[in-house]
Design an enzyme around this catalytic site. Structure first.
Site, PDB file in Angstrom:
ATOM      1  N   ARG A  95       0.759  -1.119   0.172  1.00 10.36           N
ATOM      2  CA  ARG A  95       0.067   0.096  -0.011  1.00 10.36           C
ATOM      3  C   ARG A  95       0.799   1.276   0.182  1.00 10.36           C
ATOM      4  O   ARG A  95       0.447   2.371  -0.592  1.00 10.36           O
ATOM      5  CB  ARG A  95      -1.040  -0.020   1.111  1.00 10.36           C
ATOM      6  CG  ARG A  95      -2.032   0.959   1.348  1.00 10.36           C
ATOM      7  CD  ARG A  95      -2.829   1.012   0.322  1.00 10.36           C
ATOM      8  NE  ARG A  95      -3.563  -0.174  -0.013  1.00 10.36           N
ATOM      9  CZ  ARG A  95      -4.602  -0.669  -0.772  1.00 10.36           C
ATOM     10  NH1 ARG A  95      -5.320   0.408  -1.565  1.00 10.36           N
ATOM     11  NH2 ARG A  95      -4.966  -1.898  -1.060  1.00 10.36           N
ATOM     12  N   GLU A  96       2.072   1.489   0.792  1.00 14.89           N
ATOM     13  CA  GLU A  96       2.741   2.354   0.862  1.00 14.89           C
ATOM     14  C   GLU A  96       3.614   2.715  -0.610  1.00 14.89           C
ATOM     15  O   GLU A  96       3.766   3.896  -0.778  1.00 14.89           O
ATOM     16  CB  GLU A  96       3.735   2.219   2.051  1.00 14.89           C
ATOM     17  CG  GLU A  96       3.095   2.259   3.401  1.00 14.89           C
ATOM     18  CD  GLU A  96       2.834   3.545   3.769  1.00 14.89           C
ATOM     19  OE1 GLU A  96       2.952   4.429   3.227  1.00 14.89           O
ATOM     20  OE2 GLU A  96       1.656   3.639   4.784  1.00 14.89           O
ATOM     21  N   SER A  97       4.145   1.879  -1.178  1.00 20.92           N
ATOM     22  CA  SER A  97       4.953   1.982  -2.256  1.00 20.92           C
ATOM     23  C   SER A  97       4.834   1.271  -3.400  1.00 20.92           C
ATOM     24  O   SER A  97       5.558   1.557  -4.556  1.00 20.92           O
ATOM     25  CB  SER A  97       6.580   1.997  -1.810  1.00 20.92           C
ATOM     26  OG  SER A  97       6.762   0.598  -1.454  1.00 20.92           O
TER      27      SER A  97
ATOM     28  N   TYR B 248      -7.264   3.375   4.841  1.00 19.25           N
ATOM     29  CA  TYR B 248      -6.102   2.619   4.868  1.00 19.25           C
ATOM     30  C   TYR B 248      -5.986   1.509   5.910  1.00 19.25           C
ATOM     31  O   TYR B 248      -5.608   0.454   5.250  1.00 19.25           O
ATOM     32  CB  TYR B 248      -5.032   3.578   5.432  1.00 19.25           C
ATOM     33  CG  TYR B 248      -3.483   3.200   5.673  1.00 19.25           C
ATOM     34  CD1 TYR B 248      -2.661   3.370   4.401  1.00 19.25           C
ATOM     35  CD2 TYR B 248      -3.091   2.500   6.895  1.00 19.25           C
ATOM     36  CE1 TYR B 248      -1.347   3.003   4.620  1.00 19.25           C
ATOM     37  CE2 TYR B 248      -1.899   2.205   6.891  1.00 19.25           C
ATOM     38  CZ  TYR B 248      -0.955   2.174   5.933  1.00 19.25           C
ATOM     39  OH  TYR B 248       0.296   1.675   6.009  1.00 19.25           O
TER      40      TYR B 248
END
Length: 737
Positions: free
Chosen positions: A593-595, A700
Site C-alpha cells: 500500500r505504501e510504495s 488505509y
C-alpha cells in the site's frame, strides 16, 4: 535472477547459428557455463566471480560471436570492479563484433561510461552521442543524459546546458527531472549565464523544499553567494511560496523557520498578512491552537489582508474551535466558509475548490464526532438532501446511519443504510445491515455483502468472518486457470522491447532489463503483453512491475495473484520481520500500500522508500538500532528501509496489541491512534475501525488489513476472512513517534 533463467536466456540469444562439431561441443559447454555464471555473478554484484567466469568463457571460445559475448561479460565485470581502463578495452573490442544490436548498444554505452570514469569525459561524450543516435529505447535516453553530464565535466558547459534543456523538454515531470534541473543550473552557471542559473536553482528550492534536489539547490545558492557570486536573497513571494509548500508537506516547523526569515526582512503589508496566515496554519498543525487563534483574529482586523487571507483566517478559527471541542462555534464558522469561493494562501488549490462542500459537510459531521448523535443525524440528512451530488453526500448518509446506530435506533439505522445501495458504500451498508438485522435475516445479508464487495476487500472478509462464526466455511481464494504465456516476444515495438529486455537480463543487467520493461509498460501494448512483462520483471528480481501489470491488466489467475500479492524482497524481508517479531504478511501488505514495492518511492510529504518512512522517524529508529546517521539518507535502498520499517511497525504492534490499531498508528501517528484506542477500548474490531476519525486512515486500515488477510490465504493457506467480533484492547505505553 536464477541460474536456470540466465542460462536459458543465453541459449536463446547467444548460441552461434549452425551446428557444432563434436570437438567443439565441450568448449561450447565451457563457454556457455562461463557466460551464464558471469551474468549470474554480475547480477548479484560479485565482480570478481563475474570476471573469473568471463575469462573462462573467453579462453574456451575466443573468436566469433561467442568470443564477443564473452568479451562483453568480461568488460561488464571489470566495470563493476571499477577497473575502468581495462573495462573500456574489453568493451571496445566486443562492441563491433556483437551481432545482437541490443548487446552491441550495451557494449558501446558501457565503454563510454568506462571512458568517463577513467578521466576522459570529452571522448566519453562523443561515445554517448553515438549510442544516443542509435535510438535503442531506454539505453538511448540514458546515453543522452550521460552525454550532457560528460559535456559538463569536459568543460563544454553551453552544450551541456542545451542538452539538459532538451531532456527536460522531453520529460519535464519524469523521475529524473529534479536532478536534471540541478545539472542544468550548474551548466548555466559555468556557461556564464548566472541569472538563469539562479532562477533554476531558486525555483527548485521553492517548489521542492523537502526533496534532496531542493536542498541541494539551496546549498548551491548559499555557497555561490558566499564565494562572492551575484545571488540575490529570496524575495518575499519566494519565501511565502516555500512556506506554503512546507505546510502542504505537513512540515510546519520548517514553515515557521521560513516565515521567521520572511518577518526579519520587513515585507510590505499585504505579503506580511499572508505570512501571518501561513504561520497560523503552521501553529495549528503543531497543536498550538491558542497562538493560531490569536493570529487569525488579528488578521480579521488587518485592513491589508486580502479576501482570500481573511477566508484563511476563518478556516484557522473553525479548525481551532473544532479541536478545542467548541462545536457550535466551529460549525458556525464552517457554515460561513461554505459560501467562500477562490484561492486561500496556504491551502492547496484542489482543497480550496472543495472547501465549500467540505465545510458544509463538516458543519454537520462535527456533531457526530462530538457524540451529539441526534443533532448530527438531522444535519447530515439535510446535507445529503441539499447536496445530493456532492463528494461527501454518501459520507453524510453513512454517518447519519451511524448516528442512529449510536442512538440505539437500529431499525432507523438499517433504513438509512439501505439508502446507500447501489453506490460506492453498498458493500459496507449491506454488512452493517446484517449486523443490525435479526439473527434469522443476518446470514442472507452477509452473503449479499460478500457478493457486492470486491473479492479480498475489507467488507468481503468481515462478512466471511461473520458467516464462519455461524458455521459457514469461508470460501477459498478463487482464481481462473492461467492462460499460457506467449510463445516468444512477438512483433512490433512491444516485441522489440521484450526481446531486448530478455537479452539484457541474460547479460546480467537486470536494472537495464527492467528499464526496457517499464518503457513497454507505458505503451498501449502493455495490456496484451502484461503477463510476459511481469514474468521477465519477476525474473529480474523486480516486484513493482509484476504487481502493476497484475493490478491493471491481468485477470486474477493463481499466477497473477502471486504477482498481485508478491513475496517481495525474499532475501531481506523475512529475516527483518523475524528479527523484529513481526508478521511478514502484515509487513508485505503495508509495503504494497505504501510504495507498490518501488524502492525509490517518494511522497509529496517527504516520506521515502518501500515503507515510506519520514526522515525524522528513520533517524530515531537508526539511533535505536546503532546505525550511522548517514543511513537516513539511504532510505531508497531496501537494505536500509526494510529493517527500519520492520522495527517501527513491530513497535506499533507491541504498543497497540491489535494489527488494525497498529495500522491506524502507522498512518495517522501514535498520538491520534492512542486517543481513538482509549476512547473505543473493548469495542469489536469492526466497530473500532468505523470509529476512526480520519477518513484517510479509516480507508488505509481497511485496505491494508484486507491485503494482509489475502497474503495469508494465498501463501499460507489461511482463511480468507477477518474476525470483526474480536474486542480491541486499549493501547499500552510505548512508541510515541
Amino acid at each position: 535472477m536464477t541460474r536456470v533463467i540466465a542460462a536459458g536466456l543465453i541459449l536463446i540469444t547467444s548460441t552461434p547459428a549452425g551446428g557444432a562439431t563434436p570437438s567443439a561441443t565441450p568448449r561450447l559447454a565451457v563457454w556457455l557455463e562461463g557466460v551464464s555464471t558471469s551474468a549470474q555473478a554480475l547480477a548479484e554484484g560479485d565482480a570478481a566471480g563475474a570476471e573469473i567466469a568471463a575469462r573462462t568463457a573467453l579462453a574456451a571460445v575466443p573468436g566469433g560471436a561467442p568470443g564477443a559475448r564473452a568479451e562483453l561479460a568480461l568488460g561488464l565485470a571489470l566495470r563493476e570492479a571499477s577497473r575502468f581502463g581495462e573495462a573500456f578495452q574489453a568493451l571496445d573490442r566486443a562492441a563491433p563484433r556483437l551481432a545482437d544490436p541490443a548487446l552491441a548498444a550495451v557494449a558501446r554505452l558501457e565503454s563510454a561510461e568506462a571512458l568517463f570514469y577513467a578521466g576522459h569525459p570529452g571522448a566519453a561524450a562523443a561515445r554517448f552521442a553515438e549510442v544516443a543516435a542509435l535510438g535503442q529505447g531506454t539505453l538511448a535516453r540514458r546515453a543522452r543524459l550521460r552525454e550532457a553530464d560528460a559535456l559538463l565535466a569536459a568543460g563544454s558547459a553551453a552544450r551541456a546546458a542545451r542538452a539538459y534543456e532538451a531532456l527536460l523538454s522531453a520529460e519535464p515531470a519524469g523521475p529524473a527531472a529534479y536532478g536534471l534541473r540541478l545539472s542544468l543550473a550548474a551548466a548555466l552557471r559555468d556557461a556564464g549565464e548566472p541569472a538563469r542559473a539562479v532562477t533554476v536553482y531558486r525555483a527548485l528550492w521553492v517548489e521542492q523544499p523537502a526533496d534532496p534536489a531542493g536542498r541541494d539547490a539551496g546549498r548551491a545558492l548559499l555557497a555561490w553567494r558566499a564565494a562572492g557570486g551575484a545571488v540575490p536573497p529570496p524575495t518575499a513571494e519566494e519565501r511565502l511560496a516555500r512556506a506554503a509548500r512546507f505546510l502542504e508537506l505537513s512540515l510546519p516547523r520548517r514553515a515557521v523557520e521560513t516565515l521567521d526569515r520572511l518577518a526579519a526582512s520587513a515585507p510590505p503589508p499585504e505579503p506580511r498578512s499572508r505570512g501571518v496566515l501561513l504561520r497560523a496554519l503552521a501553529l495549528l498543525q503543531l497543536g498550538r491552537r491558542e497562538q493560531a487563534r490569536a493570529l487569525a483574529e488579528e488578521l480579521q482586523r488587518d485592513p491589508a489582508a486580502a479576501p482570500g487571507t481573511r477566508a484563511g483566517a476563518e478556516l484557522v478559527l473553525a479548525r481551532a474551535a473544532a479541536r478545542s471541542g467548541q462545536v457550535d462555534d466551529a460549525a458556525r464558522r464552517y457554515r460561513l466558509l461554505a459560501r467562500v469561493r477562490g484561492d486561500i494562501p496556504g491551502v492547496p488549490a484542489a482543497q480550496a475548490r472543495e472547501l465549500p462542500d467540505e465545510a458544509a459537510f463538516l458543519s454537520a459531521w462535527l456533531y457526530y464526532d462530538a457524540g451529539a448523535y441526534a443533532k448530527a443525524a438531522g444535519l447530515l440528512r439535510a446535507f445529503a438532501r441539499e447536496h445530493p451530488k456532492a463528494r461527501r453526500a454518501d459520507d453524510a448518509r453513512w454517518f447519519e446511519a451511524w448516528s442512529l446506530y449510536r442512538l440505539g435506533r437500529r431499525d432507523a439505522a438499517a433504513r438509512a443504510l439501505s439508502r446507500l445501495a447501489p453506490g460506492p458504500l453498498a458493500a459496507g451498508a449491506l454488512y452493517w445491515q446484517a449486523r443490525l438485522a435479526p439473527k434469522a435475516r443476518a446470514p442472507a445479508l452477509y452473503r449479499a455483502a460478500l457478493r457486492e464487495a470486491a473479492p479480498g476487500s475489507w467488507y468481503a472478509l468481515l462478512a466471511a468472518g461473520r458467516l464462519a462464526a455461524l458455521g459457514e466455511r469461508p470460501a477459498a481464494l478463487a482464481s481462473p486457470a492461467p492462460g499460457a504465456l506467449p510463445d516468444g516476444p512477438g512483433h512490433g515495438r512491444g516485441g522489440e522491447l521484450l526481446s531486448r529486455a530478455a537479452r539484457l537480463l541474460g547479460a546480467g543487467l537486470p536494472a537495464q532489463a527492467v528499464a526496457e520493461l517499464r518503457a513497454l509498460a507505458a505503451t498501449r501494448e502493455a495490456r496484451d503483453r502484461a503477463a510476459a512483462v511481469a514474468q521477465l520483471a519477476e525474473a529480474a528480481g523486480d516486484a513493482e512491475l509484476p504487481f502493476r501489470m497484475a493490478r491493471d491488466h491481468l485477470a486474477p489467475t493463481r499466477r497473477a495473484l502471486r504477482w498481485l500479492y508478491p513475496r517481495a524482497f525474499p532475501g531481506l524481508l523475512p529475516a527483518a520481520a523475524a528479527q523484529a517479531g513481526l508478521d511478514p504478511d502484515l509487513y508485505l501488505a503495508v509495503m504494497r500500500r505504501e510504495s507498490a514495492f518501488r524502492p525509490d518511492a517518494r511522497s509529496a510529504a517527504g516520506a521515502v522508500g518501500l515503507v515510506q518512512l519520514i526522515p525524522p522517524t528513520a533517524e530515531r529508529l537508526a539511533l535505536a538500532h546503532e546505525l550511522p546517521p548517514s543511513a537516513v539518507a539511504e532510505l531508497e535502498r531496501p537494505e536500509v528501509s526494510v529493517p527500519l520499517g520492520a522495527a517501527y511497525l513491530s513497535l506499533l504492534v507491541d504498543r497497540f496489541q491489535e494489527r488494525c490499531a497498529a495500522l491506524a498508528a502507522y498512518n495517522a501517528g501514535p498520538a491520534a491512534a492512542a486517543a481513538w484506542g482509549r476512547a473505543a477500548a473493548g469495542e469489536p474490531l469492526d466497530v473500532w475501525v468505523e470509529d476512526i476519525a480520519f477518513r484517510e486512515t479509516r480507508r488505509y486500515v481497511k485496505a491494508v488489513a484486507a491485503d494482509a488477510a489475502v497474503y495469508r490465504a494465498l501463501w499460507a493457506g489461511g482463511p480468507l476472512a477477518i474476525d470483526g467480533a474480536i474486542p480491541v484492547p486499549p493501547p499500552r505505553e510505548g512508541v510515541a513517534f
